[in-house]
Design an enzyme around this catalytic site. Structure first.
Site, mmCIF file in Angstrom:
data_model
loop_
_atom_site.group_PDB
_atom_site.id
_atom_site.type_symbol
_atom_site.label_atom_id
_atom_site.label_comp_id
_atom_site.label_asym_id
_atom_site.label_seq_id
_atom_site.Cartn_x
_atom_site.Cartn_y
_atom_site.Cartn_z
ATOM 1 C CG ASN A 115 -1.615 1.542 1.271
ATOM 2 O OD1 ASN A 115 -2.387 1.846 0.687
ATOM 3 N ND2 ASN A 115 -1.155 2.013 2.331
ATOM 4 N NE ARG A 173 -10.880 0.948 0.536
ATOM 5 C CZ ARG A 173 -11.915 0.644 -0.222
ATOM 6 N NH1 ARG A 173 -12.888 1.741 -0.371
ATOM 7 N NH2 ARG A 173 -12.515 -0.523 -0.070
ATOM 8 C CG ASP A 182 -1.778 5.544 0.028
ATOM 9 O OD1 ASP A 182 -1.801 4.869 0.806
ATOM 10 O OD2 ASP A 182 -2.802 5.877 -0.792
ATOM 11 N NE ARG A 210 -0.711 -9.388 7.771
ATOM 12 C CZ ARG A 210 -0.687 -7.973 7.944
ATOM 13 N NH1 ARG A 210 0.355 -7.369 7.417
ATOM 14 N NH2 ARG A 210 -1.175 -7.379 9.049
ATOM 15 C CG ASP A 212 0.471 -4.362 6.021
ATOM 16 O OD1 ASP A 212 0.529 -4.628 7.203
ATOM 17 O OD2 ASP A 212 0.718 -3.230 5.663
ATOM 18 C CG HIS A 216 -5.371 1.725 4.759
ATOM 19 N ND1 HIS A 216 -5.901 2.817 5.314
ATOM 20 C CD2 HIS A 216 -5.064 0.752 5.739
ATOM 21 C CE1 HIS A 216 -6.149 2.415 6.572
ATOM 22 N NE2 HIS A 216 -5.814 1.190 6.675
ATOM 23 C CD GLU A 248 -3.933 -5.299 8.541
ATOM 24 O OE1 GLU A 248 -3.870 -5.084 9.859
ATOM 25 O OE2 GLU A 248 -3.651 -4.850 7.885
ATOM 26 N NE ARG A 352 -2.404 -14.580 11.918
ATOM 27 C CZ ARG A 352 -2.510 -13.529 11.182
ATOM 28 N NH1 ARG A 352 -2.198 -13.061 10.158
ATOM 29 N NH2 ARG A 352 -3.451 -12.550 11.783
HETATM 30 C C1 QV4 Z 1 3.959 9.130 12.726
HETATM 31 C C2 QV4 Z 1 2.634 9.735 13.450
HETATM 32 C C3 QV4 Z 1 1.626 10.176 12.206
HETATM 33 C C4 QV4 Z 1 2.463 11.096 11.186
HETATM 34 C C5 QV4 Z 1 3.739 10.418 10.738
HETATM 35 C C6 QV4 Z 1 4.558 11.434 9.932
HETATM 36 O O1 QV4 Z 1 1.645 8.953 14.161
HETATM 37 O O2 QV4 Z 1 0.628 10.940 12.680
HETATM 38 O O3 QV4 Z 1 1.740 11.231 10.171
HETATM 39 O O4 QV4 Z 1 4.521 10.121 11.865
HETATM 40 O O5 QV4 Z 1 5.521 10.718 9.404
HETATM 41 C C7 QV4 Z 1 4.728 4.134 12.591
HETATM 42 C C8 QV4 Z 1 4.616 4.699 13.709
HETATM 43 C C9 QV4 Z 1 3.967 5.839 13.671
HETATM 44 C C10 QV4 Z 1 4.490 6.897 12.617
HETATM 45 C C11 QV4 Z 1 4.578 6.057 11.206
HETATM 46 C C12 QV4 Z 1 5.166 6.680 10.316
HETATM 47 O O6 QV4 Z 1 4.012 3.873 14.995
HETATM 48 O O7 QV4 Z 1 3.660 6.798 14.848
HETATM 49 O O8 QV4 Z 1 3.491 8.020 12.256
HETATM 50 O O9 QV4 Z 1 5.438 4.858 11.578
HETATM 51 O O10 QV4 Z 1 6.387 7.020 10.410
HETATM 52 C C13 QV4 Z 1 2.857 -0.763 11.731
HETATM 53 C C14 QV4 Z 1 2.873 -0.156 12.946
HETATM 54 C C15 QV4 Z 1 2.571 1.361 12.833
HETATM 55 C C16 QV4 Z 1 3.838 2.026 12.167
HETATM 56 C C17 QV4 Z 1 3.914 1.297 10.763
HETATM 57 C C18 QV4 Z 1 4.834 1.722 10.060
HETATM 58 O O11 QV4 Z 1 1.704 -0.694 13.600
HETATM 59 O O12 QV4 Z 1 2.720 1.935 14.272
HETATM 60 O O13 QV4 Z 1 3.657 3.376 12.014
HETATM 61 O O14 QV4 Z 1 4.064 -0.263 11.028
HETATM 62 O O15 QV4 Z 1 6.128 1.469 10.514
HETATM 63 C C19 QV4 Z 1 -4.798 0.232 10.812
HETATM 64 C C20 QV4 Z 1 -4.684 -0.327 9.550
HETATM 65 C C21 QV4 Z 1 -4.009 -1.510 9.529
HETATM 66 C C22 QV4 Z 1 -2.753 -1.437 10.353
HETATM 67 C C23 QV4 Z 1 -3.016 -1.104 11.834
HETATM 68 C C24 QV4 Z 1 -1.969 -1.151 12.401
HETATM 69 O O16 QV4 Z 1 -6.097 -0.518 8.949
HETATM 70 O O17 QV4 Z 1 -3.864 -1.957 8.283
HETATM 71 O O18 QV4 Z 1 -3.597 0.172 11.701
HETATM 72 N N1 QV4 Z 1 -1.930 -2.803 10.316
HETATM 73 C C25 QV4 Z 1 -1.007 -3.249 9.416
HETATM 74 C C26 QV4 Z 1 0.105 -3.901 10.014
HETATM 75 C C27 QV4 Z 1 1.043 -3.097 10.882
HETATM 76 C C28 QV4 Z 1 1.523 -1.897 10.213
HETATM 77 C C29 QV4 Z 1 0.857 -1.432 9.072
HETATM 78 C C30 QV4 Z 1 -0.386 -2.049 8.585
HETATM 79 C C31 QV4 Z 1 1.449 -0.429 8.012
HETATM 80 O O19 QV4 Z 1 -0.271 -4.948 10.643
HETATM 81 O O20 QV4 Z 1 1.817 -3.808 11.679
HETATM 82 O O21 QV4 Z 1 1.857 -0.942 10.884
HETATM 83 O O22 QV4 Z 1 2.043 -1.369 7.031
HETATM 84 O O23 QV4 Z 1 -5.902 -0.462 11.780
HETATM 85 CA CA CA Z 2 -3.532 3.392 -0.327
#
Ligand code: QV4
Ligand code: CA
Length: 512
Positions: A115, A173, A182, A210, A212, A216, A248, A352
């Site tokens: 994504n 999205r 994005d 899987r 991710d 979105h 997911e 799982r």
């Molecule tokens: C931060 C601020 C933002 C700001 C940004 C600016 O919070 O507001 O805009 O900086 O750059 C990490 C940090 C997060 C940070 C971001 C970008 O935690 O604070 O933003 O990086 O730098 C994992 C973690 C996230 C992590 C992300 C990327 O959970 O915390 O973000 O990896 O490293 C929703 C979705 C679902 C998602 C779930 C977590 O619908 O799809 O949230 N789950 C999947 C994965 C998950 C992963 C992602 C998606 C993203 O299972 O592990 O997020 O790939 O529900």
């Molecule tokens: Ca997207």
């Protein structure tokens, strides 16, 4: 002709619901953050011999490397490109793992992060796992290559450029999920780069993905990408096998985007499953185990054939994603073993199992301050390998829930009862329940605060069986409790509410 095309398309996408597990195996394990070399060894020494069907691996592609916080686990959800060097090892080690696991009948499913790339604030430089240069600010990722026009910045309509309101499907999205750049997946060029990456992995021998953050991505874009995927390699899979796709999508209700929009494309992760099962085992909100007589679709879950079921995942075990407090994890090991046991005994979904690492959990006002902590590592940030103790548990901070006797034995139980109906239900109108799987297996739970002492119809052939929770069958002896089933199929069960594990399970292959 039209009908033929419809039928062909339908058949094609349903094929993507099949995990292609071998030898009647039924469960997948997520070896979260494990190194490829350790997974290869685990396939050979443990997963193959104990009937695990496959492994979900952490994202194998090039990702950002962060110093602050220090090497968080989530850096792997910030791609820099599609080269195959990651915190888990090199491309060579990845390829070696895939062949060695396939050779012992254990499939590999790749966590595909398609994504987005890294966060908008990811900076400029070569702080990436293969050392490729990139510039997040100018949207430049030359190792792919992607440039600014391959991102959705122009399409997103929020002030911040990030998703601000999950009630608006367009934002969800087309805007940035927590600042993650994005990708414009409607562009043929971007689709081609993503598809090449996934097809390379299929050709090496993986069995599926899987995917991710599917909430979105537009289902129409995903349909095109999935449609361009190769069939699985005939080195290990029957000709014409489609990759297994599980997407997911966190759908707990209350948002415009639902899992229903994705179920025709592949399976979808059923997040209601763990949220509800945790509530039931914790006895919150007046829930009782006996209400699970209609567990599955009867609880408003997606259709059985569409679902991937799990008790917890790498996000919600630490408060990320749909991290409700009801989720049970290895931190509540007694309840966790029961909940995972229940899931594996029940016919719903492709299941799982989670395999975690320990971290210094530090909860302040309901939030874990250390939810970012990465896997057990050396001083230089490289991930430690997984040592196996003489008692078969793991050392150095690796939890290895999948090796716990109770969980491992329930994975075997699920294989033994595969295809058998849910049968011979019994309950005490409270938190004591029992059910069978045809004449192949039977399980009894006592989650009440008093003893269980009942005679039940197990539906099993008469004989003496070894309980695979308190012990297991070794040769022709039983290291745990024995259960005598009469020739009429009835058996006495006694489970104290103070037992270490207040549940009992027997199956056709635990007969003495
Ligand atoms: C931060 C601020 C933002 C700001 C940004 C600016 O919070 O507001 O805009 O900086 O750059 C990490 C940090 C997060 C940070 C971001 C970008 O935690 O604070 O933003 O990086 O730098 C994992 C973690 C996230 C992590 C992300 C990327 O959970 O915390 O973000 O990896 O490293 C929703 C979705 C679902 C998602 C779930 C977590 O619908 O799809 O949230 N789950 C999947 C994965 C998950 C992963 C992602 C998606 C993203 O299972 O592990 O997020 O790939 O529900
Ligand atoms: Ca997207």
């Amino acid at each position: 002709m039209k009908l033929f095309i419809l039928v062909a398309l339908f058949g094609l996408s349903l094929a993507q619901h099949n995990p292609h597990t071998k030898h009647g195996r039924t469960a997948i394990v997520h070896l979260f953050e494990w190194r490829w070399a350790d997974i290869a060894a685990e396939c050979e020494r443990f997963l193959g011999p104990n009937g695990f069907g496959g492994v979900q691996i952490s994202p194998p592609n090039e990702h950002i490397v962060l110093n602050s916080p220090w090497r968080p686990w989530w850096q792997r959800y910030q791609p820099i490109g599609y080269n195959l060097c990651s915190r888990s090892g090199s491309e060579g080690e990845l390829r070696d793992m895939i062949s060695r696991c396939n050779n012992v009948g254990v499939n590999i499913y790749v966590d595909a992060v398609i994504n987005h790339m890294c966060g908008a604030g990811g900076g400029e430089g070569t702080h990436s796992s293969c050392g490729s240069w990139f510039n997040a600010g100018s949207r430049d990722f030359p190792s792919v290559p992607f440039t600014h026009s391959d991102f959705n910045d122009h399409k997103c309509r929020t002030g911040s450029g990030d998703i601000e309101n999950y009630g608006d499907a367009h934002q969800v999205r087309d805007c940035r999920l927590v600042g993650l750049l994005d990708l414009a997946l409607e562009k043929d060029y971007v689709r081609a780069k993503v598809t090449d990456f996934l097809n390379k992995l299929i050709d090496v021998g993986v069995a599926g993905f899987r995917v991710d953050a599917c909430k979105h991505m537009w289902p129409g874009d995903l349909a095109v990408i999935y449609g361009r995927l190769h069939n699985l390699t005939t080195n290990w899979f029957p000709g014409g096998s489609r990759p297994f796709i599980f997407q997911e999508v966190i759908d707990l209700g209350g948002e415009p985007i639902t899992s229903r929009e994705y179920v025709h494309l592949g399976r979808v992760t059923e997040f209601k499953y763990g949220a509800k099962l945790g509530t039931v085992f914790k006895k919150w909100n007046g829930e009782k185990l006996f209400y699970t007589k209609t567990w599955g679709e009867g609880w408003g879950f997606m259709p059985n054939g569409s679902a991937v079921a799990f008790v917890d995942n790498h996000d919600n075990q630490r408060g990320h994603g749909a991290g409700g407090a009801s989720i049970v994890t290895f931190w509540d090991s007694r309840l966790y073993k029961m909940a995972v046991g229940y899931m594996l005994a029940h016919p719903y979904g492709v299941t799982r199992v989670m395999s975690s690492f320990h971290w210094n959990r530090h909860i302040v006002n309901g939030k874990d301050q250390n939810d970012w902590m990465g896997p057990p590592s050396h001083g230089n940030g490289s991930t430690k390998s997984v040592p196996i103790n003489p008692d078969q548990t793991c050392g150095d901070g690796w939890v290895c829930e999948h090796r716990w006797r109770q969980i491992k034995n329930m994975v075997i139980f699920r294989n033994v009862v595969n295809g058998q109906p849910h049968s011979n239900w019994w309950d005490n109108q409270s938190n004591q329940v029992a059910f069978g799987r045809g004449n192949r297996g039977f399980i009894v739970f006592n989650n009440d605060d008093w003893d269980l002492d009942v005679t039940l119809n197990t539906g099993m052939p008469g004989g003496t069986y070894c309980d695979v929770i308190s012990g297991q069958k070794e040769g022709n002896r039983c290291t745990g409790e024995q259960i005598n089933v009469g020739t009429d199929g009835w058996a006495d069960f006694k489970i104290s509410n103070r037992d270490e594990d207040p549940f009992v399970a027997i199956h056709a292959e635990s007969k003495l």
